[in-house]
Write a protein that holds these residues in place. Structure first.
Motif, PDB file in Angstrom:
ATOM      1  N   GLU A  37      33.694  24.502  40.502  1.00  0.00           N
ATOM      2  CA  GLU A  37      34.077  24.448  39.094  1.00  0.00           C
ATOM      3  C   GLU A  37      35.450  25.075  38.858  1.00  0.00           C
ATOM      4  N   THR A  38      35.931  25.901  39.816  1.00  0.00           N
ATOM      5  CA  THR A  38      37.231  26.560  39.634  1.00  0.00           C
ATOM      6  C   THR A  38      38.350  25.720  40.228  1.00  0.00           C
ATOM      7  N   VAL A  39      38.401  25.672  41.565  1.00  0.00           N
ATOM      8  CA  VAL A  39      39.413  24.898  42.293  1.00  0.00           C
ATOM      9  C   VAL A  39      38.715  24.294  43.510  1.00  0.00           C
ATOM     10  N   TYR A  40      39.402  23.429  44.248  1.00  0.00           N
ATOM     11  CA  TYR A  40      38.832  22.898  45.495  1.00  0.00           C
ATOM     12  C   TYR A  40      38.858  23.981  46.567  1.00  0.00           C
ATOM     13  N   GLY A  41      37.797  24.041  47.375  1.00  0.00           N
ATOM     14  CA  GLY A  41      37.714  24.996  48.470  1.00  0.00           C
ATOM     15  C   GLY A  41      37.812  24.290  49.813  1.00  0.00           C
ATOM     16  N   PRO A  66      40.971  38.056  53.480  1.00  0.00           N
ATOM     17  CA  PRO A  66      39.572  37.658  53.649  1.00  0.00           C
ATOM     18  C   PRO A  66      39.149  36.478  52.770  1.00  0.00           C
ATOM     19  N   LEU A  67      38.087  35.802  53.191  1.00  0.00           N
ATOM     20  CA  LEU A  67      37.591  34.590  52.516  1.00  0.00           C
ATOM     21  C   LEU A  67      36.362  34.886  51.665  1.00  0.00           C
ATOM     22  N   ILE A  68      36.085  33.986  50.717  1.00  0.00           N
ATOM     23  CA  ILE A  68      34.878  34.088  49.893  1.00  0.00           C
ATOM     24  C   ILE A  68      33.758  33.260  50.522  1.00  0.00           C
ATOM     25  N   VAL A  69      32.561  33.842  50.608  1.00  0.00           N
ATOM     26  CA  VAL A  69      31.386  33.129  51.122  1.00  0.00           C
ATOM     27  C   VAL A  69      30.610  32.552  49.936  1.00  0.00           C
ATOM     28  N   VAL A 123      31.335  37.269  47.859  1.00  0.00           N
ATOM     29  CA  VAL A 123      30.285  36.256  47.753  1.00  0.00           C
ATOM     30  C   VAL A 123      30.244  35.661  46.352  1.00  0.00           C
ATOM     31  N   ARG A 124      30.012  34.337  46.295  1.00  0.00           N
ATOM     32  CA  ARG A 124      29.700  33.757  44.984  1.00  0.00           C
ATOM     33  C   ARG A 124      28.840  32.511  45.111  1.00  0.00           C
ATOM     34  N   VAL A 125      28.153  32.170  43.998  1.00  0.00           N
ATOM     35  CA  VAL A 125      27.349  30.948  43.905  1.00  0.00           C
ATOM     36  C   VAL A 125      28.085  30.004  42.960  1.00  0.00           C
ATOM     37  N   PRO A 145      38.172  29.439  51.224  1.00  0.00           N
ATOM     38  CA  PRO A 145      39.295  29.827  50.372  1.00  0.00           C
ATOM     39  C   PRO A 145      39.716  28.596  49.579  1.00  0.00           C
ATOM     40  N   SER A 146      40.635  28.756  48.637  1.00  0.00           N
ATOM     41  CA  SER A 146      41.180  27.590  47.955  1.00  0.00           C
ATOM     42  C   SER A 146      41.847  26.682  48.991  1.00  0.00           C
ATOM     43  N   ALA A 147      41.744  25.353  48.773  1.00  0.00           N
ATOM     44  CA  ALA A 147      42.150  24.378  49.793  1.00  0.00           C
ATOM     45  C   ALA A 147      43.628  24.000  49.682  1.00  0.00           C
ATOM     46  N   LEU A 182      41.287  27.567  37.379  1.00  0.00           N
ATOM     47  CA  LEU A 182      41.764  28.819  37.973  1.00  0.00           C
ATOM     48  C   LEU A 182      40.633  29.379  38.825  1.00  0.00           C
ATOM     49  N   GLU A 183      40.974  30.203  39.807  1.00  0.00           N
ATOM     50  CA  GLU A 183      39.970  30.725  40.724  1.00  0.00           C
ATOM     51  C   GLU A 183      39.012  31.707  40.034  1.00  0.00           C
ATOM     52  N   SER A 184      37.957  32.050  40.772  1.00  0.00           N
ATOM     53  CA  SER A 184      36.939  32.964  40.258  1.00  0.00           C
ATOM     54  C   SER A 184      37.510  34.373  40.046  1.00  0.00           C
ATOM     55  N   LEU A 197      39.444  43.005  41.094  1.00  0.00           N
ATOM     56  CA  LEU A 197      40.494  42.748  42.083  1.00  0.00           C
ATOM     57  C   LEU A 197      41.358  41.555  41.699  1.00  0.00           C
ATOM     58  N   ARG A 198      40.736  40.581  41.037  1.00  0.00           N
ATOM     59  CA  ARG A 198      41.508  39.396  40.633  1.00  0.00           C
ATOM     60  C   ARG A 198      40.937  38.861  39.339  1.00  0.00           C
ATOM     61  N   PRO A 199      41.730  38.781  38.261  1.00  0.00           N
ATOM     62  CA  PRO A 199      41.221  38.142  37.045  1.00  0.00           C
ATOM     63  C   PRO A 199      41.031  36.651  37.311  1.00  0.00           C
ATOM     64  N   PRO A 232      43.628  43.236  49.310  1.00  0.00           N
ATOM     65  CA  PRO A 232      43.643  41.787  49.442  1.00  0.00           C
ATOM     66  C   PRO A 232      43.737  41.119  48.080  1.00  0.00           C
ATOM     67  N   GLY A 233      44.430  40.029  48.024  1.00  0.00           N
ATOM     68  CA  GLY A 233      44.499  39.275  46.776  1.00  0.00           C
ATOM     69  C   GLY A 233      45.532  39.780  45.799  1.00  0.00           C
ATOM     70  N   THR A 234      46.281  40.826  46.171  1.00  0.00           N
ATOM     71  CA  THR A 234      47.271  41.336  45.228  1.00  0.00           C
ATOM     72  C   THR A 234      48.689  40.997  45.683  1.00  0.00           C
TER      73      THR A 234
HETATM   74  O1  TXA Z   1      37.303  30.212  42.717  1.00  0.00           O
HETATM   75  C1  TXA Z   1      37.449  30.670  43.843  1.00  0.00           C
HETATM   76  O2  TXA Z   1      37.253  31.869  44.102  1.00  0.00           O
HETATM   77  C2  TXA Z   1      37.887  29.710  44.959  1.00  0.00           C
HETATM   78  C3  TXA Z   1      36.769  28.690  45.165  1.00  0.00           C
HETATM   79  C4  TXA Z   1      37.046  27.779  46.328  1.00  0.00           C
HETATM   80  O3  TXA Z   1      35.559  29.360  45.320  1.00  0.00           O
HETATM   81  N1  TXA Z   1      38.174  30.416  46.145  1.00  0.00           N
HETATM   82  C5  TXA Z   1      39.279  31.199  46.292  1.00  0.00           C
HETATM   83  O4  TXA Z   1      39.430  31.738  47.546  1.00  0.00           O
HETATM   84  O5  TXA Z   1      40.081  31.376  45.407  1.00  0.00           O
HETATM   85  P1  TXA Z   1      40.762  32.459  48.028  1.00  0.00           P
HETATM   86  O6  TXA Z   1      40.576  32.710  49.472  1.00  0.00           O
HETATM   87  O7  TXA Z   1      41.940  31.645  47.649  1.00  0.00           O
HETATM   88  O8  TXA Z   1      40.753  33.842  47.295  1.00  0.00           O
HETATM   89  C6  TXA Z   1      39.819  34.809  47.690  1.00  0.00           C
HETATM   90  C7  TXA Z   1      40.149  36.116  47.044  1.00  0.00           C
HETATM   91  C8  TXA Z   1      41.409  36.687  47.633  1.00  0.00           C
HETATM   92  O9  TXA Z   1      42.138  37.309  46.613  1.00  0.00           O
HETATM   93  C9  TXA Z   1      40.852  37.675  48.639  1.00  0.00           C
HETATM   94  O10 TXA Z   1      41.776  38.652  48.965  1.00  0.00           O
HETATM   95  C10 TXA Z   1      39.618  38.222  47.911  1.00  0.00           C
HETATM   96  O11 TXA Z   1      39.105  37.061  47.276  1.00  0.00           O
HETATM   97  N2  TXA Z   1      38.628  38.719  48.843  1.00  0.00           N
HETATM   98  C11 TXA Z   1      37.876  38.010  49.699  1.00  0.00           C
HETATM   99  N3  TXA Z   1      37.099  38.829  50.463  1.00  0.00           N
HETATM  100  C12 TXA Z   1      37.375  40.080  50.085  1.00  0.00           C
HETATM  101  C13 TXA Z   1      36.917  41.355  50.509  1.00  0.00           C
HETATM  102  N4  TXA Z   1      36.026  41.503  51.477  1.00  0.00           N
HETATM  103  N5  TXA Z   1      37.441  42.439  49.898  1.00  0.00           N
HETATM  104  C14 TXA Z   1      38.350  42.288  48.911  1.00  0.00           C
HETATM  105  N6  TXA Z   1      38.827  41.109  48.463  1.00  0.00           N
HETATM  106  C15 TXA Z   1      38.349  40.012  49.048  1.00  0.00           C
END
Ligand code: TXA
Ligand code: MG
Length: 366
Positions: A37-41, A66-69, A123-125, A145-147, A182-184, A197-199, A232-234
């Motif tokens: 619902e946010t972006v393509y993964g 790191p990646l989101i599960v 983690v997210r559902v 992660p976002s694709a 926009l992402e989660s 960590l991320r709006p 991460p993410g900043t």
């Molecule tokens: O909406 C979304 O979140 C999309 C869809 C595909 O689910 N995914 C996404 O993934 O945006 P990505 O990899 O682009 O962003 C993941 C974010 C990053 O800012 C990353 O640093 C943070 O989540 N993150 C992931 N694992 C983390 C962890 N163990 N500790 C802190 N931050 C983490």
């Protein structure tokens, strides 16, 4: 180089054959791009270290990021996390399926490279029916992660995914444009107090109702890669189009003046300006014969969020060197839009003509 196959799917009721093919790819340790619902993964089996390594290679993403599960349902939390706090279950009940990501303690079931070796996991559902169907059919948690290629704007259509990853992903499930855009929102529940960590798609205001002690850093909250260890993410230079984004602070009248100045200053250097505005700014910029795209009504943050990344990509496609945009307020989804624009602008906000001159003189070497 992989031959990327694109399967068009119905966003509300995805075709079982396409889902089965994609699930087989996930189980075999390869990559599937799918809509949430946010972006393509860009998804792979979260328990398969070799499959996860393929994600980093395809995106050219630093291994430390790191990646989101993604899980099919909240009851799978206990399979991928340990020491779950009660708050995690409460937030899951309130916001899942949906655009909220929780950082929790990682179970050893999850491949270590999902989290860059950290002992936490995000983690997210997801709520999208296609993501749901893929997760159920795969029978494994999917790290995604976002694709997009690293530091490019996140993809909100299958076409965006192909622009960045054609030949690097096995299957793309094409269900049209995503709805949030926009992402989660990412919240760290392993820190005390919990931290935003991320709006993102769930506004901070909604979270504060469940967790009054949530630490919400000022937006923008950014760090530069050169500063070494950063949360991460900043990172700055996330969400960047190829053109340089110049972000302007001020009301409509101030933006109008600076837009005219930017076109004049850029012209003198043989540079092309594009404008990223809201509908309210259109009349004032009409006499500037430059590429201008609108995010829609200035008060409609949902619509702005939905189109932001596509608009950045479309200005790039016009071949502009500079994208001039106006700062957004911090309310509701505005916080996430503001954050992405600020990162795209590498943390610089321009307040007057002198600031504009300084930025344009900085050059455009990339
Ligand atoms: O909406 C979304 O979140 C999309 C869809 C595909 O689910 N995914 C996404 O993934 O945006 P990505 O990899 O682009 O962003 C993941 C974010 C990053 O800012 C990353 O640093 C943070 O989540 N993150 C992931 N694992 C983390 C962890 N163990 N500790 C802190 N931050 C983490
Ligand atoms: Mg991303």
């Amino acid at each position: 180089m992989t031959k990327t196959q694109v399967y068009p799917v119905n966003p509300d009721a995805p075709e079982p054959a396409a889902i089965a093919a994609a699930a087989a790819v996930i189980r075999s340790g390869h990559l599937v791009a799918f809509p949430t619902e946010t972006v393509y993964g860009l998804g792979a089996n979260a328990c398969d270290e070799a499959a996860i390594a393929r994600i980093f290679a395809a995106k050219e993403r630093p291994f430390a990021d790191p990646l989101i599960v993604h899980l099919a349902a909240a009851d799978q939390l206990a399979a991928v996390c340990v020491d779950l706090p009660r708050l995690a279950w409460e937030l899951a009940a309130a916001f899942w399926p949906g655009p909220l990501t929780l950082v929790l303690w990682r179970s050893s079931v999850v491949a270590a490279n999902v989290s860059g070796g950290r002992d936490t996991v995000a983690v997210r559902v997801p709520a999208h029916p296609v993501a749901q169907a893929l997760l159920v059919a795969s029978g494994v948690p999917i790290a995604a992660p976002s694709a997009n290629r690293f530091s490019r704007p996140s993809p909100t259509t299958a076409q965006h995914v192909l622009e960045d990853l054609d030949g690097r992903v096995d299957i793309v499930l094409d269900a049209g444009a995503t709805t949030i855009g926009l992402e989660s929102t990412v919240v760290d529940l392993t820190s005390d107090p919990p931290r935003l960590l991320r709006p993102g798609g769930i506004p901070a205001e909604e979270l504060l109702a469940y967790m009054p002690d949530l630490h919400v850093p000022p937006t923008p909250n950014v760090a530069r890669l050169e500063e070494g260890l950063v949360a991460p993410g900043t990172l700055l230079r996330h969400y960047s189009p190829r053109a340089r984004v110049l972000l302007v602070r001020g009301d409509a009248a101030a933006f109008c003046v600076l837009a005219h100045a930017a076109v004049e200053l850029a012209d003198a250097q043989g540079l092309r300006v594009g404008l990223l505005v809201t509908d309210a700014d259109l009349p004032c910029c009409a006499d500037l014969l430059v590429a201008t795209v609108s995010l829609g009504a200035a008060e409609d943050y949902s619509a702005m969020a939905r189109t932001l990344f596509a608009r950045l990509r479309s200005l790039d496609a016009c071949g502009v060197d500079i994208i001039l945009a106006r700062e957004i307020s911090v309310t509701g989804l505005g916080r996430a839009i503001r954050d992405r624009l600020f990162r795209a602008a590498e943390g610089v906000v321009i307040e007057d003509r002198a600031g504009l001159e300084e930025q344009i003189d900085r050059g455009f070497g990339g």
